[in-house]
Design an enzyme around this catalytic site. Structure first.
Site, PDB file in Angstrom:
ATOM      1  CB  SER A  44       6.536  -4.275 -15.444  1.00 31.25           C
ATOM      2  OG  SER A  44       6.329  -2.911 -15.135  1.00 31.25           O
ATOM      3  CB  SER A  73       8.182  -6.193 -10.931  1.00 31.65           C
ATOM      4  OG  SER A  73       8.151  -5.067 -10.078  1.00 31.65           O
ATOM      5  CG  HIS A  94       7.299  -2.541  -3.519  1.00 30.68           C
ATOM      6  ND1 HIS A  94       7.380  -1.679  -2.447  1.00 30.68           N
ATOM      7  CD2 HIS A  94       6.979  -1.755  -4.596  1.00 30.68           C
ATOM      8  CE1 HIS A  94       7.132  -0.443  -2.850  1.00 30.68           C
ATOM      9  NE2 HIS A  94       6.872  -0.468  -4.140  1.00 30.68           N
ATOM     10  CG  HIS A  96       2.695   1.622  -3.628  1.00 28.36           C
ATOM     11  ND1 HIS A  96       2.953   2.833  -4.169  1.00 28.36           N
ATOM     12  CD2 HIS A  96       3.716   0.831  -4.004  1.00 28.36           C
ATOM     13  CE1 HIS A  96       4.093   2.781  -4.840  1.00 28.36           C
ATOM     14  NE2 HIS A  96       4.570   1.565  -4.750  1.00 28.36           N
ATOM     15  CG  ASP A 119       2.554 -11.885  19.129  1.00 33.23           C
ATOM     16  OD1 ASP A 119       1.314 -11.882  19.161  1.00 33.23           O
ATOM     17  OD2 ASP A 119       3.272 -12.089  20.135  1.00 33.23           O
TER      18      ASP A 119
HETATM   19  O1  LIG Z   1       6.812   1.107  -6.583  1.00 36.49           O
HETATM   20  C1  LIG Z   1       6.145   1.097  -7.607  1.00 36.49           C
HETATM   21  C2  LIG Z   1       5.696   2.383  -8.207  1.00 36.49           C
HETATM   22  O2  LIG Z   1       6.049   3.431  -7.303  1.00 36.49           O
HETATM   23  C3  LIG Z   1       5.766  -0.224  -8.204  1.00 36.49           C
HETATM   24  O3  LIG Z   1       5.442  -1.111  -7.129  1.00 36.49           O
HETATM   25  C4  LIG Z   1       4.551  -0.198  -9.073  1.00 36.49           C
HETATM   26  O4  LIG Z   1       3.466   0.157  -8.281  1.00 36.49           O
HETATM   27  C5  LIG Z   1       4.343  -1.585  -9.665  1.00 36.49           C
HETATM   28  O5  LIG Z   1       5.276  -1.709 -10.663  1.00 36.49           O
HETATM   29  P1  LIG Z   1       5.330  -3.045 -11.530  1.00 36.49           P
HETATM   30  O6  LIG Z   1       5.644  -4.184 -10.610  1.00 36.49           O
HETATM   31  O7  LIG Z   1       3.952  -3.236 -12.166  1.00 36.49           O
HETATM   32  O8  LIG Z   1       6.404  -2.753 -12.540  1.00 36.49           O
END
Ligand SMILES: O=C(CO)[C@@H](O)[C@H](O)COP(=O)(O)O
Length: 229
Positions: A44, A73, A94, A96, A119
């Site tokens: 994290s 994380s 995951h 953004h 596809d």
């Molecule tokens: O969803 C989120 C924050 O909204 C996370 O994805 C952080 O953006 C990354 O967090 P870590 O993996 O560094 O704890």
């Protein structure tokens, strides 16, 4: 074995900034060794340009840290719920990424408007509802349970992606690298779909037979392009 897993997960995490899917420390990739019941995940809050393979955190399927100098994380509990529910997946991502996150913030599923989408993803990319009330007490775990709920009547192998409303996308695959590949595909189809609606607000999803032709020629028992599943 576990050193190889950490190296693969490190390399998969480094693809996120490479493909422009994250900024700063956003996002995370994990991969599981099903035989050992251990998954490795990005630590994290560590800058990608400071990460090393040894920084990857090892977790078991009870959510306990097995090895690692950093905290895992903040999304680890979400990854864990997906590994428990989706037994055939081997990696979770995951991000953004801006276009997919915009659809998530808008609370809209991404329709399949074309063959680029078809596809790789069968039908729409769903948008899981936002948490409410008591659910926030176990935020990351319940985010994972909401995703699983969203796939109660969906095939998670045919739709290896989901949007979490007001948050962002999660993708998965047979390993961390395939999950990253699906995150890149998701961002591209999210961008195309948004532009498609800007160009033609009345646009309709691609005909089902076109979607079927494109998806099933690359996936399933009768695939004849690429590596069918
Ligand atoms: O969803 C989120 C924050 O909204 C996370 O994805 C952080 O953006 C990354 O967090 P870590 O993996 O560094 O704890």
């Amino acid at each position: 074995m576990l050193e190889d897993l950490k190296k693969r997960v490190y390399e998969a995490n480094m693809l996120l900034p490479k493909y422009g899917l994250v900024t700063f420390t956003w996002g995370n990739v994990s991969e599981i060794d099903r035989e050992m019941g251990i998954f490795a995940i990005k630590p994290s809050g560590v800058d990608y340009d400071k990460l090393t393979p040894d920084d990857m955190v090892l977790m078991d399927l009870n959510g306990n840290k097995v090895e690692g100098n950093y905290n895992p994380s903040s999304d680890t509990a979400t990854h864990l719920e997906l590994y428990k529910a989706f037994e055939k997946i081997g990696g979770v991502v995951h991000t953004h990424s801006p276009w997919a996150t915009s659809w998530a913030q808008a609370g809209r599923a991404i329709p399949c408007y074309g063959t680029t989408h078809a596809d790789y993803i069968y039908g729409e990319v769903p948008c899981a509802r936002c948490l409410t009330g008591e659910e926030f007490k176990q935020y990351e775990r319940n985010t994972g349970l909401l995703i699983v709920e969203c796939f109660r009547d969906r095939d998670y192998e045919a739709v290896p992606a989901v949007l979490c409303k007001n948050h962002g996308p999660f993708t998965w695959g047979k390993d961390g690298h395939e999950a990253v590949h699906n995150a890149v595909v998701l961002e591209e189809v999210a961008k195309m779909a948004a532009r498609c609606e800007m160009i033609n607000p009345q646009v309709q999803p691609a005909p089902q037979e076109l979607q079927d032709k494109h998806y099933y020629r690359k996936h399933g028992a009768n695939a004849y392009y690429g590596q069918g599943k």
